[in-house]
Design a protein around this motif. Sequence first.
Motif, PDB file in Angstrom:
ATOM      1  N   ALA A 285      85.850 116.090  81.363  1.00  0.00           N
ATOM      2  CA  ALA A 285      85.481 114.671  81.383  1.00  0.00           C
ATOM      3  C   ALA A 285      86.572 113.843  82.056  1.00  0.00           C
ATOM      4  O   ALA A 285      86.283 112.939  82.856  1.00  0.00           O
ATOM      5  CB  ALA A 285      85.227 114.183  79.957  1.00  0.00           C
ATOM      6  N   ALA A 286      87.842 114.161  81.730  1.00  0.00           N
ATOM      7  CA  ALA A 286      88.949 113.416  82.350  1.00  0.00           C
ATOM      8  C   ALA A 286      89.005 113.660  83.851  1.00  0.00           C
ATOM      9  O   ALA A 286      89.362 112.767  84.629  1.00  0.00           O
ATOM     10  CB  ALA A 286      90.272 113.824  81.696  1.00  0.00           C
ATOM     11  N   ALA A 287      88.638 114.859  84.286  1.00  0.00           N
ATOM     12  CA  ALA A 287      88.689 115.179  85.717  1.00  0.00           C
ATOM     13  C   ALA A 287      87.722 114.319  86.523  1.00  0.00           C
ATOM     14  O   ALA A 287      87.971 114.016  87.701  1.00  0.00           O
ATOM     15  CB  ALA A 287      88.370 116.657  85.926  1.00  0.00           C
TER      16      ALA A 287
ATOM     17  N   ARG B  39      88.004 114.087  95.474  1.00  0.00           N
ATOM     18  CA  ARG B  39      86.739 114.777  95.625  1.00  0.00           C
ATOM     19  C   ARG B  39      86.810 116.217  95.130  1.00  0.00           C
ATOM     20  O   ARG B  39      85.900 116.708  94.463  1.00  0.00           O
ATOM     21  CB  ARG B  39      86.323 114.757  97.101  1.00  0.00           C
ATOM     22  N   TRP B  40      87.898 116.933  95.450  1.00  0.00           N
ATOM     23  CA  TRP B  40      87.987 118.344  95.093  1.00  0.00           C
ATOM     24  C   TRP B  40      88.121 118.533  93.576  1.00  0.00           C
ATOM     25  O   TRP B  40      87.576 119.482  93.008  1.00  0.00           O
ATOM     26  CB  TRP B  40      89.149 118.995  95.828  1.00  0.00           C
TER      27      TRP B  40
ATOM     28  N   GLY C 230      85.471 120.441  91.309  1.00  0.00           N
ATOM     29  CA  GLY C 230      85.876 121.486  90.367  1.00  0.00           C
ATOM     30  C   GLY C 230      85.327 121.230  88.977  1.00  0.00           C
ATOM     31  O   GLY C 230      84.877 122.160  88.286  1.00  0.00           O
ATOM     32  N   ALA C 231      85.336 119.959  88.555  1.00  0.00           N
ATOM     33  CA  ALA C 231      84.778 119.608  87.244  1.00  0.00           C
ATOM     34  C   ALA C 231      83.279 119.888  87.201  1.00  0.00           C
ATOM     35  O   ALA C 231      82.749 120.387  86.198  1.00  0.00           O
ATOM     36  CB  ALA C 231      85.062 118.138  86.941  1.00  0.00           C
TER      37      ALA C 231
ATOM     38  N   MET D  45      95.401 114.725  98.736  1.00  0.00           N
ATOM     39  CA  MET D  45      96.303 114.464  97.613  1.00  0.00           C
ATOM     40  C   MET D  45      97.659 115.118  97.891  1.00  0.00           C
ATOM     41  O   MET D  45      97.737 116.288  98.230  1.00  0.00           O
ATOM     42  CB  MET D  45      95.702 115.017  96.308  1.00  0.00           C
ATOM     43  N   THR D  46      98.742 114.325  97.726  1.00  0.00           N
ATOM     44  CA  THR D  46     100.077 114.850  97.958  1.00  0.00           C
ATOM     45  C   THR D  46     100.467 115.781  96.823  1.00  0.00           C
ATOM     46  O   THR D  46      99.842 115.798  95.751  1.00  0.00           O
ATOM     47  CB  THR D  46     101.093 113.699  98.052  1.00  0.00           C
ATOM     48  N   SER D  47     101.548 116.537  97.056  1.00  0.00           N
ATOM     49  CA  SER D  47     101.984 117.490  96.029  1.00  0.00           C
ATOM     50  C   SER D  47     102.424 116.774  94.764  1.00  0.00           C
ATOM     51  O   SER D  47     102.204 117.263  93.650  1.00  0.00           O
ATOM     52  CB  SER D  47     103.113 118.361  96.583  1.00  0.00           C
TER      53      SER D  47
END
Length: 305
Positions: free
Chosen positions: A123-125, A131-132, A136-137, A1-3
Amino acid sequence: MTSGRGALTALHLFLVWATMAAVVPALGFGLVLMAWGGGSGATALIFALGVPLAVVLLAMAGLPARTVVPLCGSVSQRHGWAVLVFVLGTLGVLAGLAAYSGDVDLGGDSTRIALTGVPYAVAAAFFVPDRWIRLGAVAVLAAAVVYGGFIGPTQSRQRRHAAEVARYREHQELLYVIVTPPGMRAARAEAGPASFSVEYHSVRQDAYVALIVRSPLTPKPQCPKPVEKHVTCTVDRHGETRTVRDFSAGNRVITLTRRHHNAEAEVTSKMLDEPALRHLLNTLHPLSDTELEQLMREKVIVHSP
């Protein structure tokens, strides 16, 4: 994922959390208020207006993520996404309420309000295609389950137990016991502000010994006056009071009373003789933590106001 995508994702999840942390407590308070004062009709009205509003606000929180979350790409998709997040997040809030009703510590008022938005952000995550973020979720969800289902209830039981022990030990100067007489067990104990008593019963329930430790009834040991009929009372030179109550058929109840520090210990029995009772008084000692734990575990101790 880009910044850039990472920043959009972080903003998206923050908006979901902040929106629901503001909406859910207000909606819950409104439902409780209407249920209390307005009846079922008013409660249903608040629910019918509040839930769609919460979904609309969630859909607005999904706007910054329309290039990050596929389900937020169009208006109809965002509303579908908002419904899914609202349902899943509300299930998390209900689980938190169940844990809180079970006395699981969730912090102060401000902390609990902040926590109401977390299930929706989690839930939104899960809808973010990274994947990360999803891992984390999962980690947050697992931590919530472990705390709410295991750690929190354990801590709650420990707090209740410590509070109960502190309540029993409020008048530590009265908490004395004797060695349990042979063939007997502690059948009942009562801790109060002015006395502590223990009843020892034999296994066959045909004998008992009663101990009571209390604040002294008189400044100096003395027999009550006038002495009751069929009652013999003497005070020896050591200040120990001996009281014998004679009943029909040769039955008698012997009571020995002795000063112990700032308390007065009295032991009574119908089956044991005077030397045996005196021996029991000689074993008088402070109630240990182990002995208190046993009384509590066997549910024979109560607290009197």
